[in-house]
Design an enzyme around this catalytic site. Structure first.
Site, PDB file in Angstrom:
ATOM      1  N   CYS A  49      13.613 -40.858  15.512  1.00 16.02           N
ATOM      2  CA  CYS A  49      15.001 -40.754  14.953  1.00 16.02           C
ATOM      3  C   CYS A  49      15.525 -39.331  15.328  1.00 16.02           C
ATOM      4  O   CYS A  49      15.030 -38.451  14.798  1.00 16.02           O
ATOM      5  CB  CYS A  49      15.316 -41.380  13.645  1.00 16.02           C
ATOM      6  SG  CYS A  49      17.003 -41.033  13.039  1.00 16.02           S
ATOM      7  N   CYS A  52      16.355 -37.627  11.647  1.00 13.04           N
ATOM      8  CA  CYS A  52      15.581 -37.366  10.771  1.00 13.04           C
ATOM      9  C   CYS A  52      14.990 -36.133  10.618  1.00 13.04           C
ATOM     10  O   CYS A  52      15.309 -35.160  11.524  1.00 13.04           O
ATOM     11  CB  CYS A  52      14.287 -38.353  10.875  1.00 13.04           C
ATOM     12  SG  CYS A  52      14.267 -39.735  10.367  1.00 13.04           S
ATOM     13  N   HIS A 111      14.971 -41.854   6.004  1.00 10.48           N
ATOM     14  CA  HIS A 111      15.684 -42.729   7.348  1.00 10.48           C
ATOM     15  C   HIS A 111      15.989 -44.188   6.344  1.00 10.48           C
ATOM     16  O   HIS A 111      16.914 -44.686   7.093  1.00 10.48           O
ATOM     17  CB  HIS A 111      14.370 -43.089   8.201  1.00 10.48           C
ATOM     18  CG  HIS A 111      14.709 -43.721   9.439  1.00 10.48           C
ATOM     19  ND1 HIS A 111      15.638 -43.151  10.506  1.00 10.48           N
ATOM     20  CD2 HIS A 111      14.527 -44.924   9.811  1.00 10.48           C
ATOM     21  CE1 HIS A 111      15.957 -44.097  11.214  1.00 10.48           C
ATOM     22  NE2 HIS A 111      15.018 -45.115  11.030  1.00 10.48           N
ATOM     23  N   ASN A 149      30.428 -45.628  10.034  1.00  7.59           N
ATOM     24  CA  ASN A 149      30.389 -46.965  10.504  1.00  7.59           C
ATOM     25  C   ASN A 149      28.705 -47.343  10.232  1.00  7.59           C
ATOM     26  O   ASN A 149      27.824 -46.625  10.509  1.00  7.59           O
ATOM     27  CB  ASN A 149      30.441 -46.686  12.046  1.00  7.59           C
ATOM     28  CG  ASN A 149      31.833 -46.402  12.414  1.00  7.59           C
ATOM     29  OD1 ASN A 149      32.646 -46.985  11.842  1.00  7.59           O
ATOM     30  ND2 ASN A 149      31.847 -45.570  13.475  1.00  7.59           N
ATOM     31  N   SER A 157      24.749 -46.780  16.150  1.00  8.96           N
ATOM     32  CA  SER A 157      23.877 -46.704  17.177  1.00  8.96           C
ATOM     33  C   SER A 157      22.478 -46.271  16.541  1.00  8.96           C
ATOM     34  O   SER A 157      21.289 -46.262  16.819  1.00  8.96           O
ATOM     35  CB  SER A 157      23.785 -45.783  18.386  1.00  8.96           C
ATOM     36  OG  SER A 157      24.192 -44.545  18.054  1.00  8.96           O
ATOM     37  N   HIS A 160      19.583 -44.420  10.757  1.00 10.81           N
ATOM     38  CA  HIS A 160      19.608 -43.381   9.663  1.00 10.81           C
ATOM     39  C   HIS A 160      20.841 -43.263   8.861  1.00 10.81           C
ATOM     40  O   HIS A 160      21.969 -43.149   9.677  1.00 10.81           O
ATOM     41  CB  HIS A 160      19.148 -42.075  10.224  1.00 10.81           C
ATOM     42  CG  HIS A 160      18.744 -40.903   9.242  1.00 10.81           C
ATOM     43  ND1 HIS A 160      17.584 -40.600   8.845  1.00 10.81           N
ATOM     44  CD2 HIS A 160      19.512 -40.360   8.592  1.00 10.81           C
ATOM     45  CE1 HIS A 160      17.583 -39.672   8.146  1.00 10.81           C
ATOM     46  NE2 HIS A 160      18.505 -39.448   7.755  1.00 10.81           N
ATOM     47  N   HIS A 162      24.330 -42.248   7.761  1.00 12.75           N
ATOM     48  CA  HIS A 162      24.943 -40.785   8.121  1.00 12.75           C
ATOM     49  C   HIS A 162      26.270 -41.322   8.159  1.00 12.75           C
ATOM     50  O   HIS A 162      26.867 -42.767   8.310  1.00 12.75           O
ATOM     51  CB  HIS A 162      24.670 -40.612   9.473  1.00 12.75           C
ATOM     52  CG  HIS A 162      24.805 -41.269  10.736  1.00 12.75           C
ATOM     53  ND1 HIS A 162      24.113 -42.485  10.876  1.00 12.75           N
ATOM     54  CD2 HIS A 162      25.604 -41.002  11.585  1.00 12.75           C
ATOM     55  CE1 HIS A 162      24.577 -42.867  12.022  1.00 12.75           C
ATOM     56  NE2 HIS A 162      25.565 -42.200  12.509  1.00 12.75           N
ATOM     57  N   GLN A 164      30.518 -39.705   9.613  1.00 12.35           N
ATOM     58  CA  GLN A 164      31.159 -38.478  10.831  1.00 12.35           C
ATOM     59  C   GLN A 164      32.289 -37.891  10.017  1.00 12.35           C
ATOM     60  O   GLN A 164      32.880 -38.413   9.220  1.00 12.35           O
ATOM     61  CB  GLN A 164      31.488 -39.379  11.931  1.00 12.35           C
ATOM     62  CG  GLN A 164      30.276 -39.863  12.758  1.00 12.35           C
ATOM     63  CD  GLN A 164      30.643 -40.254  14.217  1.00 12.35           C
ATOM     64  OE1 GLN A 164      31.076 -39.471  15.108  1.00 12.35           O
ATOM     65  NE2 GLN A 164      30.372 -41.565  14.307  1.00 12.35           N
TER      66      GLN A 164
END
Length: 350
Positions: A49, A52, A111, A149, A157, A160, A162, A164
């Site tokens: 990943c 990570c 993760h 998202n 995609s 993990h 996260h 933006q």
């Protein structure tokens, strides 16, 4: 009006767009495509990943061994900091330079810990990072978009946890529409649109999912997605720089409660796109703005049945079968304790 037998339209005053509601279609048989259910059985650390701690990303950079949130410049940014040469000579072919920055924000080093599976302390760190990022970027850019998202179904995609942060000089289309609508409402009524709206929703309570002293979560009267919600500041804060320590703590708790309800709805890692709308920065007049977040989840009937925005939605206007009132009731009835933390929790409605 019988909201279970009649079709009707509702107007979104933030965008001046209409939504067609057709509750009489809600029980029609489903023979369409189904989506793969996202795998929740993830390791705490994935050596492959790129998000990570300690792992190498596609551009060769190595992540630090971070223990809380971690923000870095997007390796494949959609915005450039260099200005392009633009000249327009025709009203039909209009272009302008788009200058800005794009960043990735890891919510957690773990993760397999999405927002509802994180502790309130860890979520508070997420909220404080949002505040710090917004404060920094809003000094240079008019519009700072903080969003997430979640899930492959929403085009994410990387599993993990996260989000933006995109910051740019121009106002994004949605923020520009909301800015104009709220300014017009304030000019007409002398009060903030979302402040008045939140007060009336809290009084009515039919579409309220969660509420505390600082935040209101409601299925909007004009919602277009099946289980769409809006998270509104009850302190009338225009942006992240106006939040108090009490409101950031309350926000962390509210996000945990809401996202846990989402996961509990169909007992899955519930996908969505969510994002914050703050007042355009570097403005002196902010009285018409109240900060808020939109949650747009695509799931309709189960963990594998998605609401598709096609046909009439693309060519006419948004359409929904589940009334916002029923969606709010279903979400209200979902437990706030995550189903993976309590094996006695059954599917909502059972």
């Amino acid at each position: 009006m019988d909201n279970t037998a009649s079709s009707f339209r509702r107007k979104n005053p933030l965008t001046d767009e209409w939504v067609l509601v057709s509750p009489q279609r809600n029980n029609r048989p489903w023979h369409g495509a189904t989506e793969a259910i996202q795998n929740d059985d993830l390791a705490q650390h994935d050596a492959n990943c790129p998000l990570c701690p300690g792992n190498q990303r596609a551009n060769g950079a190595v992540n630090p061994h971070f223990e809380t949130t971690f923000v870095f410049n997007n390796d494949f940014a959609a915005l450039a900091q260099t200005r392009s040469d633009v000249s327009n000579h025709n009203d039909l072919f209009i272009q302008e330079s788009a200058v800005g920055e794009a960043r990735v924000m890891c919510f957690s080093p773990t993760h397999n810990r999405s927002l509802p599976r994180m502790s309130e302390d860890a979520l508070h760190a997420v909220v404080k990072t949002w505040c710090a990022q917004y404060k920094e970027l809003s000094q240079r850019y008019c519009c700072v978009q903080i969003f997430e998202n979640k899930g492959e179904i929403m085009g994410c995609s990387q599993p993990h946890p996260h989000g933006q942060i995109w910051a740019h000089e121009h106002l994004s289309t949605e923020v520009e529409k909301e800015d104009r609508a709220q300014a017009n409402y304030f000019k007409k009524h002398g009060s903030a649109m979302l402040s008045d709206y939140a007060a009336r929703e809290a009084l009515n309570a039919k579409r309220v999912v969660l509420q505390n002293a600082h935040w209101l979560v409601v299925v909007p009267y004009w919602a277009k997605w099946p289980f769409e919600t809006m998270l509104i500041s009850l302190d009338n804060a225009p942006d992240f720089t106006h939040l108090t320590s009490a409101s950031t703590l309350a926000l962390a708790k509210t996000i945990k409660q809401l996202t846990s309800k989402y996961d509990n709805l169909f007992k899955c890692s519930f996908p969505y796109s969510m994002g914050w709308h703050n007042a355009p920065s570097q403005r002196t007049q902010l009285s018409h703005w109240v900060m808020h977040a939109h949650f747009y989840p695509p799931l309709l009937r189960s963990a594998s049945v998605k609401k598709h925005m096609v046909g009439y939605e693309m060519l006419g206007e948004s359409q929904r079968d589940l009334t916002p009132e029923l969606a709010a009731q279903i979400l209200r009835d979902c437990p706030e304790q995550h189903y993976l933390d309590n094996t006695s929790i059954s599917k909502c409605g059972e």
